[in-house]
Design an enzyme around this catalytic site. Structure first.
Site: not given
Lengths: 710, 74
Positions: A16, A19, A424, A605, A609
């Site tokens: 926003c 921030c 996985d 992940d 893999d």
């Protein structure tokens, strides 16, 4: 005069105006900072400063102290080129928009004037003005199409851009001839409008791709490991892991990731290998142990010497496997490409047939050419050019809002036909955090005692004990708690020694236990066993049930031990599972499934893999995945749930259906319009109406995806 | 019909002006952060437009207003 330096940071927490203001003001307060500019769309902040008072680390720390997560962003050359390509397309679009508006004003005047007997001199003047605008526009805005068409021709093939280029170049030329001969019709408006519509499609496509890539790069930057490099003089400084070279010494604190392959020179600890092998039980590391980049150091600080010979590293092996997997993957041909293989030759043949037909019927070459060009312009895939991009933009944009980043341009299409899902286990189906399994066997007092010890450790098993004992009052009298990395914890309770850790550490009988476990021993009492299992993602069971109900095959493929995988498979109701699979075999399993005719989606992940992700027709990774897996995956999803996999598949299917519908609409329009054009009945007015109405219909159909329930 | 002699060039000039304005806005980075532009209007302090910061290789920006005047040499 001190030099000026600049830095780009990824700050994902900005949402926003407050921030933005906080970050910018905070950075401007630093000494020497000249510019601090936050970009809310890309979630990045650009900082520039003068002088030597600041360095990268201090700037990053300043943002972190403001309460925002921040990491330096490494800009690649590829990204800069992408930005430039997008800008070029937008410039071309702006010129085409300007030209088509002005030409259309004049053209409408001519259409109205034709009915009202506009005199020939005025009409010719109007046409000349149109020509003056149209010819430079076609020369400038059409360049992206000409380049692509030339590339295709050089490769001795046809793509959609060849007939587009031909139509866009021929139309103004023929129209100029018409104006010179003072004929009734000229088609400048058609050519420019065609460019305008097609460029909208291209720009949209590029915008959504740049956005998705930006989001993917942000995720990767956040994962990047910083290394604590120890200099020869004993000073420690923070450097990006990519700058490490063989022979350097790095410090790896407990809880940090190992930045590069190396051997342990000092210290002992437990190493979490789950990202590398899928193995859920940490391994003990001591002096001389080889540790891999990307693994997590759990308990004790380590000093690691980075090893030479990167070609021997695990990563290099994986990259070789990935390249092999990619070569073996059957090349997927996008629907749009398949269509254009038929479409582009068909258009040229139709135009040629029209031209020769008119000649054979004894008409002049001029009329024949006019009719042929009309065919080119009418068939020009105006709606086709928008059919895919608008669908893609809507689908990918909506997924991005849900934290699902679609990286590959054709990923959704490839995912739409998936019938087999391979998962996985560790870190993909599970959250990668163990939980206490045998709570029922452990008395409350013992659990509280174990938790009191475990509080002092960052080891995942210790944390699981603390979580399990969250509601119990912990004994306060525990003193002298210390951790022996690689073994366990020790403390004093009322003069008795309490130990929590491995069988060796507690003197427990050396019977093999399945899965991760700890022993607790109070004084001379018999040790008590704590066993753990990795928690499944909270919605894994429901998602699996729905995936199977939809008729898709689900398979578990893990590097972890059989017992653990079998248990997870039973919990999820999966019949087909494979355990203790090596990275090369994972890719092999995928290749075998593909060869059997299955369309495979791989979800994984770990480093191990990555080759399988490359080998499958489509691939997804969680945002917590290893760097290399995220790069290999087509889609990266954020969050602790598994539902994004289901949402992405369902969106891919819906998008594919819309795209096919759109192609159908575009082709239906051609079936009506082409005969008219071949007979020479298409006036500029008819061409304009046909083009815009078909484009609008296609866009509306695609936008329907925005509100579709998933 | 002679009025067309003024009106058509005027039309084209206005269109071209808009085109140039758009090109300038594009080049000066005003379309780089559309979400941010929507939020920045809520910020209280006066916000000057972004300095064009070079992305790959930094270019020396104008000296900050707060810095003391550099001593002239020679």
């Amino acid at each position: 005069m001190a030099s000026t330096r600049s830095l780009e940071l990824v700050v994902p927490g900005m949402h926003c105006a407050g921030c933005i203001g906080k970050v910018e003001r905070g950075l401007k307060a630093l000494p020497g900072v000249t510019t601090a500019r936050a970009n809310l769309s890309t979630k990045r902040v650009t900082v520039a400063w003068d002088g030597d008072g600041l360095d990268q680390g201090r700037v990053v720390d300043a943002v972190r102290q403001l309460g925002f997560e921040a990491t330096p962003f490494q800009a690649g050359a590829a990204r800069e080129r992408q930005r430039e390509e997008l800008r070029e397309l937008v410039r071309a679009l702006a010129v085409a928009a300007f030209a088509s508006m002005n030409i259309m004003l004049l053209a409408v005047a001519v259409w109205a004037g034709l009915a009202e007997d506009m005199d020939v001199a005025t009409r010719t003047m109007f046409y000349w003005i149109q020509a003056i605008i149209a010819i430079p526009t076609v020369a400038y805005s059409g360049r992206p199409f000409y380049r692509s068409a030339l590339r295709a021709l050089r490769a001795k093939s046809l793509n959609m851009d060849v007939p587009i280029s031909l139509a866009v170049i021929l139309t103004p030329l023929v129209s100029v001839m018409e104006v010179i001969r003072e004929e009734e019709h000229a088609y400048f408006d058609g050519a420019v409008m065609l460019l305008f519509f097609l460029l909208i499609g291209r720009v949209l496509e590029r915008v959504v791709r740049t956005e998705a890539w930006g989001a993917a790069e942000n995720l990767l930057s956040l994962q990047a490991t910083e290394a604590q490099l120890m200099e020869a003089d004993g000073r420690v400084r923070s450097v990006p892991a990519a700058e490490l070279a063989a022979g350097m010494t790095v410090l790896v604190a407990a809880g940090a990731r190992v930045p590069a392959d190396g051997t342990v020179a000092e210290g002992s600890s437990d190493i979490d290998l789950s990202l590398v092998t899928g193995e859920s039980v940490p391994e003990t590391a001591g002096v001389g142990t080889h540790v891999y980049a990307g693994t997590l150091n759990l308990t004790g600080p380590l000093t690691v010497t980075v090893t030479a010979r990167p070609e021997d590293s695990l990563l290099a092996d994986l990259i070789r496997l990935m390249e092999a997997a990619e070569q073996n993957r059957s090349r997927y041909v996008q629907v749009a490409d398949r269509l254009s293989r038929i479409y582009a030759p068909a258009v040229h043949i139709l135009a040629a047939v029209t031209f020769t037909g008119w000649l054979l019927l004894g008409q002049g070459w001029h009329d024949a050419l006019m009719a042929a060009v009309a065919v080119l312009i009418i068939t020009c895939p105006c709606a086709l050019g928008l059919a895919m991009p608008v669908v893609q933009v809507t689908a990918i944009g909506r997924l991005l809002k849900m934290g699902i980043v679609v990286k590959a341009a054709d990923a959704l299409e490839r995912l739409s036909s998936v019938d087999t899902l391979v998962f996985d286990k560790t870190g993909t189906l599970t959250v990668g955090q163990p939980a206490l399994a045998n709570r029922a066997d452990i008395p409350d007092a013992q659990l509280a005692l174990a938790a009191a010890l475990a509080r002092a450790s960052r080891h995942p098993l210790s944390r699981a004990v603390v979580v399990a004992a969250a509601s119990l009052p912990l004994p306060a009298a525990l003193a002298d708690v210390r951790e022996q990395p690689g073994f366990g914890l020790e403390g004093q309770l009322d003069g008795q020694t309490v130990r929590l850790g491995s069988a060796d550490w507690t003197g427990a009988p050396d019977t093999p236990v399945d899965g991760p476990h700890l022993w607790l021993r109070l004084g001379d009492a018999a040790p008590l066993l704590f066993t753990f299992h990795d928690r499944l993602r909270e919605d894994a069971r429901e998602v699996f049930a729905r995936l199977k109900a939809s008729g898709r095959e689900v398979i578990l493929l893990s590097g972890d031990r059989s017992a653990v995988v079998a248990q997870a498979a039973a919990e999820l109701g999966v019949d087909r599972w494979l355990a203790e699979v090596k990275p090369a075999d994972k890719a092999g399993v995928i290749a075998r499934l593909s060869a059997e005719g299955h369309r495979v989606l791989m979800v994984g992940d770990g480093l191990n893999d990555a080759p399988a992700l490359k080998a499958a027709q489509g691939s997804m990774s969680p945002a917590s995945a290893a760097d290399i897996a995220q790069r290999a995956a087509d889609v990266v999803f954020q969050g602790a749930k598994l539902r994004p996999v289901e949402v992405t598949l369902s969106m891919a299917r819906a998008a594919h259906r819309r795209a096919i519908e759109n192609f159908g609409l575009a082709i239906g329009y051609n079936v009506i319009a082409v005969p008219l054009a071949m007979l020479g009945h298409v006036t500029p007015l008819i061409a304009a109406i046909a083009m815009s109405s078909s484009s609008i219909i296609v866009v509306i159909n695609a936008l329907g995806l925005k509100w579709r329930r998933l | 019909m002679t009025v067309l002699l003024y009106l058509i060039p005027a039309m084209l000039a206005m269109g071209a002006l808009a085109l140039v304005a758009f090109m300038w806005a594009l080049k000066s980075g005003q379309f780089d952060d559309l979400d941010g532009a929507a939020e920045r209007i809520l910020m209280d302090d006066d916000d000057r437009p972004a300095q064009p910061v070079a992305y790959p290789s930094p270019v020396a920006p104008p000296a900050a207003a707060a810095s003391p005047p550099a001593s002239t040499s020679g």
